[in-house]
Design a protein around this motif. Structure first.
Motif, short mmCIF file in Angstrom:
data_model
loop_
_atom_site.label_atom_id
_atom_site.label_comp_id
_atom_site.label_asym_id
_atom_site.label_seq_id
_atom_site.Cartn_x
_atom_site.Cartn_y
_atom_site.Cartn_z
N LEU A 247 64.50 80.32 20.91
CA LEU A 247 63.19 80.95 20.89
C LEU A 247 63.25 82.35 21.50
O LEU A 247 62.64 83.29 20.99
CB LEU A 247 62.18 80.09 21.65
CG LEU A 247 60.75 80.65 21.76
CD1 LEU A 247 60.14 80.88 20.38
CD2 LEU A 247 59.86 79.70 22.57
N ARG A 248 64.01 82.50 22.56
CA ARG A 248 64.15 83.80 23.22
C ARG A 248 64.76 84.82 22.26
O ARG A 248 64.30 85.96 22.18
CB ARG A 248 65.03 83.65 24.46
CG ARG A 248 65.15 84.93 25.29
CD ARG A 248 66.01 84.70 26.52
NE ARG A 248 66.05 85.88 27.37
CZ ARG A 248 66.89 86.90 27.19
NH1 ARG A 248 67.75 86.87 26.17
NH2 ARG A 248 66.86 87.94 28.00
N TYR B 94 59.17 74.94 16.22
CA TYR B 94 59.47 74.13 17.40
C TYR B 94 60.74 74.59 18.10
O TYR B 94 61.44 73.79 18.72
CB TYR B 94 59.56 72.65 17.01
CG TYR B 94 58.29 72.14 16.38
CD1 TYR B 94 57.14 71.95 17.15
CD2 TYR B 94 58.22 71.88 15.02
CE1 TYR B 94 55.97 71.49 16.59
CE2 TYR B 94 57.04 71.43 14.43
CZ TYR B 94 55.92 71.24 15.23
OH TYR B 94 54.75 70.80 14.66
N LEU B 95 61.04 75.88 18.00
CA LEU B 95 62.21 76.41 18.71
C LEU B 95 62.00 76.31 20.22
O LEU B 95 60.89 76.42 20.72
CB LEU B 95 62.46 77.87 18.33
CG LEU B 95 62.98 78.16 16.92
CD1 LEU B 95 63.26 79.65 16.77
CD2 LEU B 95 64.24 77.37 16.62
N ARG B 96 63.09 76.16 20.93
CA ARG B 96 63.05 76.05 22.40
C ARG B 96 64.17 76.90 23.00
O ARG B 96 65.14 77.25 22.34
CB ARG B 96 63.24 74.60 22.85
CG ARG B 96 62.13 73.63 22.47
CD ARG B 96 60.88 73.85 23.30
NE ARG B 96 59.85 72.86 23.03
CZ ARG B 96 58.98 72.94 22.04
NH1 ARG B 96 59.02 73.97 21.22
NH2 ARG B 96 58.07 71.99 21.86
N GLY B 97 64.00 77.24 24.28
CA GLY B 97 65.07 77.84 25.06
C GLY B 97 65.64 79.12 24.48
O GLY B 97 64.91 80.04 24.08
N GLU C 291 51.63 76.40 21.95
CA GLU C 291 52.35 75.37 21.19
C GLU C 291 51.49 74.88 20.02
O GLU C 291 50.34 74.50 20.22
CB GLU C 291 52.71 74.19 22.09
CG GLU C 291 53.84 74.48 23.07
CD GLU C 291 55.15 74.76 22.36
OE1 GLU C 291 55.49 74.03 21.41
OE2 GLU C 291 55.84 75.72 22.75
N ARG D 17 54.39 81.87 19.29
CA ARG D 17 54.84 80.78 20.12
C ARG D 17 54.47 80.97 21.59
O ARG D 17 55.16 80.46 22.48
CB ARG D 17 56.35 80.56 19.96
CG ARG D 17 56.78 80.04 18.58
CD ARG D 17 56.22 78.66 18.30
NE ARG D 17 56.35 77.79 19.45
CZ ARG D 17 57.49 77.19 19.79
NH1 ARG D 17 58.55 77.33 19.04
NH2 ARG D 17 57.55 76.42 20.86
#
Length: 337
Positions: A104-105, A98-101, A83, A80
């Protein structure tokens, strides 16, 4: 169905689900091409085009191909760092596409990368101890003493002296810098490491040392590797299975014995034929490919390899073959099969 049989089936299904650490399904990574006064998208670079594979826990999957075939982009997209345009990335049973923020961390604790250039991937303004300890400080609440002890242990594991903790990266050779990068990747005890051509920038005399170190660490830390390289002899030494990429497509994947002894795809056959033979008395027929690699901006219709394939037929320019299993564990994307 009795309760015991049902429980056995459920346990078997759970085992099958957990066998693969990583599953990549129909992954695409396209780069938009901007042009004109309003910088509109006028085309795309198909760096990774519909790639699917899986990596079992504890194994090493080698990814090979010519420069520009999409190997590194595939690895960076899986982590990741890039994208994905479409497709699915399943890591340890969880969809991370599509993990975010914060999600994803947190997921990134379990997968790390060893970069190709040990000179560019380390911060010259930080001491080695700070470089290796930074991930631990960011993800844990351990004391300074605990972190220092852990970093010292990691430096010892990768073959660096204790005083390396207080030195800067520029004070070390290329092989030692790559060991620092490996120690940093191990800091959070990840499950998967993507090694992006980790020895291509090193002297030949140092390459074998780093490769043997990676194999030792795989046993000690129970690691799974995606090993990206263009040197087929290196990939053979490191990998359990090998995937071959061409122009953003995965054209063949099998265990290393099948790939080297019985390659099926014409492109794989050409790559294997190019490996130097150490015994000068043995004669080896070299398959020389004609023409240049097409541009990923405007790839050919049908099979992406048909413009250079020595056995291409008319239908190869019309129909794009899908990756199919033609032998147990051996998949190939070629209309000949």
């Amino acid at each position: 169905m009795t309760k015991s049989i049902r429980l056995n089936l459920e346990n078997k299904q759970a085992t099958n689900l957990s066998e693969n650490l990583l599953e990549v399904k129909n992954l695409k990574t396209y780069y938009p091409i901007k042009g004109g006064f309003f910088r509109r998208t006028i085309g795309v670079v198909k760096a990774v085009d519909d790639v699917s594979f899986e990596i079992k826990r504890g194994e090493t999957l080698g990814l090979v191909g010519e420069s520009g075939c999409g190997k590194s982009t595939t690895g960076r997209t899986i982590l990741r760092l890039l994208e994905p345009t479409s497709g699915q990335i399943l890591f340890d049973g969880k969809d991370i596409t599509y993990l975010r923020g914060r999600e994803l961390r947190e997921a990134r604790r379990d997968f790390q990368m060893v970069f190709q250039d040990p000179y560019a991937s380390l911060n010259p303004m930080q001491m080695v101890g700070d470089i290796v300890s930074e991930p631990i400080q960011n993800y844990t609440k351990k004391s300074r003493k605990q972190i220092m002890d852990e970093v010292m242990d990691l430096l010892e594991r990768v073959g660096l002296p204790e005083d390396a903790y207080y030195k800067y990266a520029h004070e070390f050779s290329g092989g030692q810098r790559q060991r620092i990068g490996i120690a940093r990747a191990l800091a959070l005890r990840p499950k998967l490491i993507v090694a992006d051509e980790p020895v291509s920038a090193l002297d030949v005399s140092v390459q074998s040392q780093v490769l043997n170190l990676l194999k030792e660490l795989q046993q000690d830390f129970d690691l799974t590797y995606l090993f990206i390289a263009h040197d087929l002899s290196v990939v053979k030494h490191m990998s359990d299975r090998i995937g071959v990429m061409y122009l953003g497509n995965l054209v063949e994947i099998a265990d290393k014995k099948s790939i080297y002894q019985e390659p099926l795809h014409p492109y794989t056959q050409a790559l294997i034929s190019a490996i130097p033979e150490p015994d000068p008395r043995k004669k080896k027929e070299r398959i020389v490919l004609q023409g240049d690699v097409p541009s990923p901006v405007n790839p050919p219709s049908g099979c992406p390899f048909h413009t250079r394939c020595p056995v291409a037929k008319e239908e190869c320019s019309i129909q794009k073959p899908s990756l199919k299993e033609v032998k147990p564990g051996h998949k190939v994307a070629c209309l000949l099969y």
